[in-house]
Enzyme design. Sequence first.
Site, PDB file in Angstrom:
ATOM      1  N   ALA A  32       0.807  -1.225   0.000  1.00 27.11           N
ATOM      2  CA  ALA A  32       0.000   0.000   0.000  1.00 27.11           C
ATOM      3  C   ALA A  32       0.836   1.268   0.000  1.00 27.11           C
ATOM      4  CB  ALA A  32      -0.930  -0.001   1.211  1.00 27.11           C
ATOM      5  N   HIS A  37      -4.465  -9.679  -4.723  1.00 25.03           N
ATOM      6  CA  HIS A  37      -5.704  -9.299  -4.040  1.00 25.03           C
ATOM      7  C   HIS A  37      -6.761  -8.791  -5.015  1.00 25.03           C
ATOM      8  CE1 HIS A  37      -3.358  -8.679  -0.013  1.00 25.03           C
ATOM      9  NE2 HIS A  37      -3.585  -9.945  -0.277  1.00 25.03           N
ATOM     10  N   ILE A  52      -5.022  -2.982  -5.326  1.00 28.44           N
ATOM     11  CA  ILE A  52      -6.161  -3.291  -6.198  1.00 28.44           C
ATOM     12  C   ILE A  52      -6.499  -2.111  -7.094  1.00 28.44           C
ATOM     13  CG2 ILE A  52      -7.129  -4.978  -4.575  1.00 28.44           C
ATOM     14  CD1 ILE A  52      -9.087  -2.789  -3.622  1.00 28.44           C
ATOM     15  N   ASP A  53      -5.554  -1.177  -7.243  1.00 30.73           N
ATOM     16  CA  ASP A  53      -5.858   0.142  -7.798  1.00 30.73           C
ATOM     17  C   ASP A  53      -5.574   0.306  -9.286  1.00 30.73           C
ATOM     18  OD1 ASP A  53      -3.045   0.281  -7.828  1.00 30.73           O
ATOM     19  OD2 ASP A  53      -3.008   1.288  -5.875  1.00 30.73           O
ATOM     20  N   ASN A 104      10.679   1.052   2.342  1.00 30.40           N
ATOM     21  CA  ASN A 104       9.399   1.197   3.029  1.00 30.40           C
ATOM     22  C   ASN A 104       9.575   2.215   4.151  1.00 30.40           C
ATOM     23  OD1 ASN A 104       6.613   0.246   3.354  1.00 30.40           O
ATOM     24  ND2 ASN A 104       7.284  -0.516   5.336  1.00 30.40           N
ATOM     25  N   PHE A 113      -5.901   2.041   3.636  1.00 27.91           N
ATOM     26  CA  PHE A 113      -7.189   1.773   4.276  1.00 27.91           C
ATOM     27  C   PHE A 113      -7.046   1.220   5.691  1.00 27.91           C
ATOM     28  CE2 PHE A 113      -7.821   1.107  -0.364  1.00 27.91           C
ATOM     29  CZ  PHE A 113      -8.570   2.260  -0.580  1.00 27.91           C
ATOM     30  N   ILE A 152       9.353   5.909  -1.602  1.00 33.63           N
ATOM     31  CA  ILE A 152       9.660   4.980  -2.694  1.00 33.63           C
ATOM     32  C   ILE A 152      10.017   5.742  -3.968  1.00 33.63           C
ATOM     33  CG2 ILE A 152       8.739   3.147  -4.173  1.00 33.63           C
ATOM     34  CD1 ILE A 152       6.775   2.584  -1.770  1.00 33.63           C
ATOM     35  N   CYS A 207     -19.868 -11.409 -12.177  1.00 31.67           N
ATOM     36  CA  CYS A 207     -20.994 -12.155 -11.638  1.00 31.67           C
ATOM     37  C   CYS A 207     -20.461 -13.441 -11.015  1.00 31.67           C
ATOM     38  CB  CYS A 207     -21.992 -12.479 -12.739  1.00 31.67           C
ATOM     39  SG  CYS A 207     -23.322 -13.576 -12.191  1.00 31.67           S
ATOM     40  N   SER A 216       4.757  -3.420   4.616  1.00 36.33           N
ATOM     41  CA  SER A 216       5.302  -3.751   5.935  1.00 36.33           C
ATOM     42  C   SER A 216       5.383  -5.259   6.140  1.00 36.33           C
ATOM     43  CB  SER A 216       4.449  -3.116   7.042  1.00 36.33           C
ATOM     44  OG  SER A 216       4.501  -1.706   6.944  1.00 36.33           O
TER      45      SER A 216
END
Length: 257
Positions: free
Chosen positions: A25, A124, A106-107, A223, A36, A241, A132, A199
């Site tokens: 993330a 992920h 997931i972006d 990180n 998040f 980064i 569906c 992390s």
Amino acid sequence: MSDALIQRGVELIEGSNKVLVFVGAGLSTESGIPDFRSPGGVWDKYDPSDFYFQKIVSSEAAREKYWQMSTEFWDTMKDALPSRGHFAILKLEALGKLSGIVTQNIDNLHHKAGNAPEKVIEVHGNAFTVSCLSCGKKYDRAAIQERLQSGVKVPYCDDCSGILKPDTVSFGQSMPEDKMAKAYRLAEECDLCIVLGSSLVVYPAAYIPMHAFEKGAKLLIINRDETGLDSKADLVVHDSIGKVFGEMVDRIATLPH
């Protein structure tokens, strides 16, 4: 950030032929997408146990709440643009050194940056498509969002009336076996694993860099916070980064002829 650390990173990358990049993330936050899990993030507003996969499948009320939460995720990432770190990974691909990207994000930003789709392993999932659960029909997430904005609380499949769900892995949902198998294979084959913005606390994905290390790969970790693998890494930099990795890749002089 010392010049010596940058130069050490350059040497590690230049000395490698099969680089696996493992992304968390921390790379997304540099594109303006909030983490998040951090205080004030989406998971401060919602109870994660409300969104277990089995609840989504079995309860209309759970699905309605899920789409509310999913809309918040979507709104934070739909217009996000790749950062300097993303483009540094792209340059690594242009250099012929990138074997793959294993991302927990997931972006869709690696695709937006221009990485070859076959290089991107989204363990992920990806929030930009919806499927569906019954017939497998795929939808563009933006199109589903239009339905939600028009007042639809829970969208269903046009073809079979099945349950629709973004193509992301929910709590209690199985990890995609094919993607995890490919990630482990790349971890076994790589000679350098670069961890960017993770992390290394979300499992099972976080086993991937450890697996690479155990199979003999060198480890480079960039990180902001410490990770459980810092002690095993050949180089650790706790900094931005984009700044650190971007500078390292920029110093690698030549594209392959």
